[in-house]
Write an enzyme that holds these catalytic residues in place. Sequence first.
Site, PDB file in Angstrom:
ATOM      1  N   HIS A 199       0.820  -1.213   0.000  1.00  0.00           N
ATOM      2  CA  HIS A 199       0.000   0.000   0.000  1.00  0.00           C
ATOM      3  C   HIS A 199       0.853   1.262   0.000  1.00  0.00           C
ATOM      4  CE1 HIS A 199      -3.110  -2.822   0.844  1.00  0.00           C
ATOM      5  NE2 HIS A 199      -2.674  -3.089   2.050  1.00  0.00           N
ATOM      6  N   HIS A 246      -6.645  -4.648  -0.962  1.00  0.00           N
ATOM      7  CA  HIS A 246      -5.886  -5.897  -0.941  1.00  0.00           C
ATOM      8  C   HIS A 246      -6.064  -6.702  -2.204  1.00  0.00           C
ATOM      9  CE1 HIS A 246      -6.266  -5.063   3.389  1.00  0.00           C
ATOM     10  NE2 HIS A 246      -5.027  -5.468   3.374  1.00  0.00           N
TER      11      HIS A 246
END
Lengths: 355, 355
Positions: free
Chosen positions: B57, B219
């Site tokens: 991320h 995700h």
Amino acid sequence: MKKLINDVDDVLKEQLQGFGSAHKDLLSVHFDPTFVYRKDAPVKKKVALISGGGSGHEPLHNGYIGPGMLDAACPGEIFTSPTPDQMFEAAKKVDSGEGVLFIVKNYTGDVMNFEMAADMAHDEGIDVRNVIIDDDVAVKDSSFTAGRRGMGVTVLAEKICGAAADDGYDLDQLEALCKKVNRFGKSMGMALSACITPANGTPSFDLDENEMEIGIGIHGEPGAERMELKSADEITEMLVSGILDDENYTRKLHEWSTEEKDWIDVELTDEPIVKGDRVIAMVNSMGGTPISELYGVYSKMAQLLEASGIEIARSMVGHYITSLEMQGVSITLLKADDELLKYYDAPVNTPGWHK
Amino acid sequence: MKKLINDVDDVLKEQLQGFGSAHKDLLSVHFDPTFVYRKDAPVKKKVALISGGGSGHEPLHNGYIGPGMLDAACPGEIFTSPTPDQMFEAAKKVDSGEGVLFIVKNYTGDVMNFEMAADMAHDEGIDVRNVIIDDDVAVKDSSFTAGRRGMGVTVLAEKICGAAADDGYDLDQLEALCKKVNRFGKSMGMALSACITPANGTPSFDLDENEMEIGIGIHGEPGAERMELKSADEITEMLVSGILDDENYTRKLHEWSTEEKDWIDVELTDEPIVKGDRVIAMVNSMGGTPISELYGVYSKMAQLLEASGIEIARSMVGHYITSLEMQGVSITLLKADDELLKYYDAPVNTPGWHK
């Protein structure tokens, strides 16, 4: 073509409207002709800096407008040179009477149009100088350029010259400093994938699943060499050695002479980057490559430079000069002395600059 | 799989080594267990802030370590929760005696492991509080989470609480502030493409050329709804109305009680964002979407908010919380009062924060 856009014809205008709206505390967008400028321009007693070129390389150049960097930028359509009237109108808007430095990436259309804009400004009594950035060691000539292309050193030229202008450098000094940054800096890039311009709707070139291009430009043009996909370490070695092995490159530039009041040809020779040097090192995403992968490349680059006796004085890792969503990476090394480091470290407030 | 990596097993370690090397003036990387921390930690008389979660991320969370934001971050493997010993060792490293705030995105593994780490720290006499961020209005439950997921508000919680910690907020005050940021902030995202983790080597889901996902997580999990690809304006309308139509969401949280010395259930209800509000507005690339497209989305978002009587007080456009090279965008709106704006505007020096 999967993009977050509306009508293909409105892409640039809508993006610039959003850019102007998001950063309205700092800058304004002028349409017809199109240029973006510091809201507080002209800044008194300061040489103004203008850059520009085809869009699609964001945050370059609009993202580097603000205190400590550019006074204005002139975006062309995607991968298309801006027209001379854009730079001419921008120069009139931001010139405080101290003159204007044009920072120009070495693409044939850009060079020609910035030169025409300089002529128009000269006719209006505005002192303008053009400095060409041509730092790509991989490609001497391409369908877009005679000579080397302009890449990551452009970002550093805008940062360093912007800070020096704030510090009171006059136009002669800034022109000399910008040429020094170009002589001291080198870049090389590679791509894992091509990008798609909204106007075309298809990739600018095709790469197989196990292929990559070394020596790419930033316009979606193919690279110097196509080869089998290699590991990050091998790719990093190719880029770093491409930069370090590049010695004494000499180019002939078209430069404005204030004495002769005309354009003259001058030769400019690069400084090689050698053992004992300090460098500012940039690992740049071509757009679609995530930041995490850049740090893998950085790790290997740092090892290679240390082994070559070259000290990384400053690091930049991120999106600085891109080709839309192209996946790939470019490395830029700038041999750094005290003058360059001082202005690299100076305060800056622009949407796109980050270390 | 086209990525700038070497052996799949070494990806995270090499990237963290590069990250530590590039930012060695600011932070250090500890391995076994893995955490990244401010070089000058512990900072005297300051509550320490720790976050963490699966990698992939970036720049979240490691990129937000430094003065004005986090004291440490604990990266798990890609899209995999960090283990309790990572947060426990990080807490011991950065606690100055003023206690530690854990900022935790609401994913089941993260919540559980941060809670176990807090228990371990409590046993060592370190005062730790956990605040959960669950700002994704699109998904109530998924294969990764009970309740809403944590998204862009995490970045703002780290910025605002980091600045308040510098300003002398104690642990009680910081816990309350962080919960307020979560109650005041909402996000929604969408994807044009999935991402590929190095370990899997194939996309996490398949989207046809004319399909998109609305309500994605970070995700690589599929979104709340798959539909035909729409224009940027239509997509922006869906995201903004998803956020503005979300009212009075209430969740039950597991929270540490210093009185009872145990975990208790507390209810927390969101503030809706309504006419007359000021907001901090973030347009975030999921990774592979170029900055230029974000500005097109920003333009439409600004029009929609103005039409709703909501003022954009601050703007963020760029890569803040990503999913590797996923193409897509998320919008985060944080209802802002004077306290939140003061700490949003406060000085910060981290590799990944930019406005």
